[in-house]
Design a protein around this motif. Structure first.
Motif, mmCIF file in Angstrom:
data_model
loop_
_atom_site.group_PDB
_atom_site.id
_atom_site.type_symbol
_atom_site.label_atom_id
_atom_site.label_comp_id
_atom_site.label_asym_id
_atom_site.label_seq_id
_atom_site.Cartn_x
_atom_site.Cartn_y
_atom_site.Cartn_z
ATOM 1 N N ARG A 15 -51.940 -18.937 27.926
ATOM 2 C CA ARG A 15 -50.917 -19.360 28.039
ATOM 3 C C ARG A 15 -51.163 -19.868 26.761
ATOM 4 N NH1 ARG A 15 -50.016 -24.831 31.539
ATOM 5 N NH2 ARG A 15 -48.493 -23.435 30.892
ATOM 6 N N GLY A 16 -50.072 -20.846 26.507
ATOM 7 C CA GLY A 16 -49.507 -21.495 24.621
ATOM 8 C C GLY A 16 -48.665 -20.316 24.554
ATOM 9 N N GLN A 17 -48.391 -20.296 22.994
ATOM 10 C CA GLN A 17 -47.549 -20.133 21.930
ATOM 11 C C GLN A 17 -47.597 -18.430 22.001
ATOM 12 O OE1 GLN A 17 -45.326 -21.838 20.646
ATOM 13 N NE2 GLN A 17 -43.685 -20.033 19.980
ATOM 14 N N GLY A 18 -46.611 -18.086 22.361
ATOM 15 C CA GLY A 18 -46.215 -16.303 21.704
ATOM 16 C C GLY A 18 -47.063 -15.772 23.225
ATOM 17 N N HIS A 19 -47.598 -16.167 24.747
ATOM 18 C CA HIS A 19 -48.153 -15.992 25.389
ATOM 19 C C HIS A 19 -48.363 -16.006 26.763
ATOM 20 C CE1 HIS A 19 -51.955 -15.201 22.949
ATOM 21 N NE2 HIS A 19 -51.634 -15.755 22.603
ATOM 22 N N GLY A 20 -47.754 -14.444 27.531
ATOM 23 C CA GLY A 20 -47.211 -15.546 28.932
ATOM 24 C C GLY A 20 -47.837 -14.695 30.239
ATOM 25 N N GLN A 21 -49.051 -14.806 30.304
ATOM 26 C CA GLN A 21 -49.755 -13.435 30.760
ATOM 27 C C GLN A 21 -50.307 -13.845 31.990
ATOM 28 O OE1 GLN A 21 -50.269 -13.499 27.456
ATOM 29 N NE2 GLN A 21 -51.000 -11.184 26.630
ATOM 30 N N TRP A 22 -50.582 -15.417 31.835
ATOM 31 C CA TRP A 22 -50.699 -15.838 32.226
ATOM 32 C C TRP A 22 -49.758 -16.574 33.864
ATOM 33 C CZ3 TRP A 22 -50.129 -20.760 34.861
ATOM 34 C CH2 TRP A 22 -49.802 -21.504 35.583
ATOM 35 N N LEU A 23 -49.118 -16.870 33.685
ATOM 36 C CA LEU A 23 -47.551 -16.756 34.255
ATOM 37 C C LEU A 23 -46.983 -15.797 35.077
ATOM 38 C CD1 LEU A 23 -46.191 -18.880 35.263
ATOM 39 C CD2 LEU A 23 -43.920 -18.021 33.740
ATOM 40 N N GLU A 24 -47.733 -14.480 34.190
ATOM 41 C CA GLU A 24 -46.791 -13.105 34.903
ATOM 42 C C GLU A 24 -48.114 -12.947 36.049
ATOM 43 O OE1 GLU A 24 -47.202 -10.410 31.014
ATOM 44 O OE2 GLU A 24 -45.721 -11.442 30.437
ATOM 45 N N TYR A 25 -49.523 -13.231 35.887
ATOM 46 C CA TYR A 25 -50.285 -12.840 37.069
ATOM 47 C C TYR A 25 -49.906 -13.242 38.002
ATOM 48 C CZ TYR A 25 -54.895 -13.463 38.940
ATOM 49 O OH TYR A 25 -56.277 -12.693 39.810
ATOM 50 N N GLN A 26 -49.824 -14.744 38.084
ATOM 51 C CA GLN A 26 -49.797 -15.462 38.515
ATOM 52 C C GLN A 26 -48.253 -15.927 39.949
ATOM 53 O OE1 GLN A 26 -51.586 -18.040 39.834
ATOM 54 N NE2 GLN A 26 -52.398 -17.624 37.694
ATOM 55 N N LEU A 27 -46.920 -14.764 39.411
ATOM 56 C CA LEU A 27 -45.650 -14.090 39.783
ATOM 57 C C LEU A 27 -46.138 -12.803 40.652
ATOM 58 C CD1 LEU A 27 -43.048 -13.673 40.455
ATOM 59 C CD2 LEU A 27 -42.105 -12.683 38.316
ATOM 60 N N ALA A 28 -47.297 -12.332 40.059
ATOM 61 C CA ALA A 28 -47.228 -10.693 40.277
ATOM 62 C C ALA A 28 -48.440 -10.979 41.236
ATOM 63 C CB ALA A 28 -48.121 -9.764 39.929
ATOM 64 N N ARG A 29 -49.599 -11.879 42.032
ATOM 65 C CA ARG A 29 -50.253 -12.610 43.163
ATOM 66 C C ARG A 29 -49.153 -12.657 44.097
ATOM 67 N NH1 ARG A 29 -54.318 -16.436 41.752
ATOM 68 N NH2 ARG A 29 -55.368 -16.085 44.197
ATOM 69 N N ALA A 30 -48.043 -13.989 43.677
ATOM 70 C CA ALA A 30 -47.125 -13.794 44.712
ATOM 71 C C ALA A 30 -46.330 -13.114 44.955
ATOM 72 C CB ALA A 30 -46.442 -14.591 43.792
ATOM 73 N N LEU A 31 -45.969 -12.064 44.340
ATOM 74 C CA LEU A 31 -45.122 -10.936 45.418
ATOM 75 C C LEU A 31 -45.679 -10.473 45.944
ATOM 76 C CD1 LEU A 31 -43.281 -10.517 41.680
ATOM 77 C CD2 LEU A 31 -42.430 -11.133 43.675
#
Length: 201
Positions: A15-31
């Motif tokens: 998370r934080g400026q320039g990072h999106g891996q945490w949200l991508e991981y959350q979406l992949a888990r939901a999918l």
């Protein structure tokens, strides 16, 4: 009961400026819970996209294939450029577009996403039992009005007249399917389907 607040940007990896891996991981888990196989940070003709997903057991719907962009932005609002790029990448792959975000959309971006039937997911949506349908309308500011509320498909308009006369130019988000009705349903295009392709439905 409301869902818990997301973890802080300062103390959470991805998370934080320039990072999106945490949200991508959350979406992949939901999918994954919703029956999809996923892959993250893949390329569409040398353009990176965040998440792609294929439903494990196909249902014969455009949502058997998804392409998602994640925006874990703190202050920047999501504009139309994000929606245009997402739709381009998704429709190139014959997939349905998904935007997962922790920010806000501009009014123009919301309208564009509604017209192109982008699934807009917040963190709360990732707790649902299945993939949410697209937003097809917005609440009215009027009280006690009896005017017809049009859906996105009715507000969107149609194809250019020159294209509408062609029997194989049905308006379609995903090749092989056409919108069906006022809401968010689709039906396959048959080889014998020669309807007028009016693009409004």
């Amino acid at each position: 009961m409301s869902n818990p607040e997301p973890p802080s940007r300062e103390n959470t990896a991805g998370r934080g400026q320039g990072h999106g891996q945490w949200l991508e991981y959350q979406l992949a888990r939901a999918l994954g819970r919703w029956g999809y196989e996923t892959d993250r940070n893949v390329y569409v003709f040398s353009q990176e996209v965040d998440v792609v997903a294929v439903r494990g057991e196909k249902e014969g719907k455009p949502t058997d294939w998804l392409l998602a962009q994640c925006k874990d932005w703190e202050t920047t609002r999501i504009d139309t450029e994000v929606i245009y790029r997402l739709c381009l990448m998704a429709f190139t792959c014959r997939a349905m577009p998904v935007l997962c975000h922790t920010s806000e959309l501009t009014a123009d971006a919301r309208r564009l996403a509604r017209h192109w039937e982008v699934r807009i997911l917040t963190l709360d949506d990732l707790h649902r039992g299945s993939l949410p349908t697209p937003n097809i309308a917005e609440p009215t500011a009027e009280y006690g009005t009896y005017e017809t509320q049009y859906t996105a498909r009715e507000e969107r308009g149609s194809l250019p007249l020159l294209f509408m006369g062609e029997p194989r130019k049905q308006f379609s988000y995903v090749p092989g399917f056409r919108p069906d009705g006022r809401s968010h349903e689709y039906r396959p295009l048959d080889d014998t389907d020669h309807s007028d392709g009016s693009g409004g439905g």
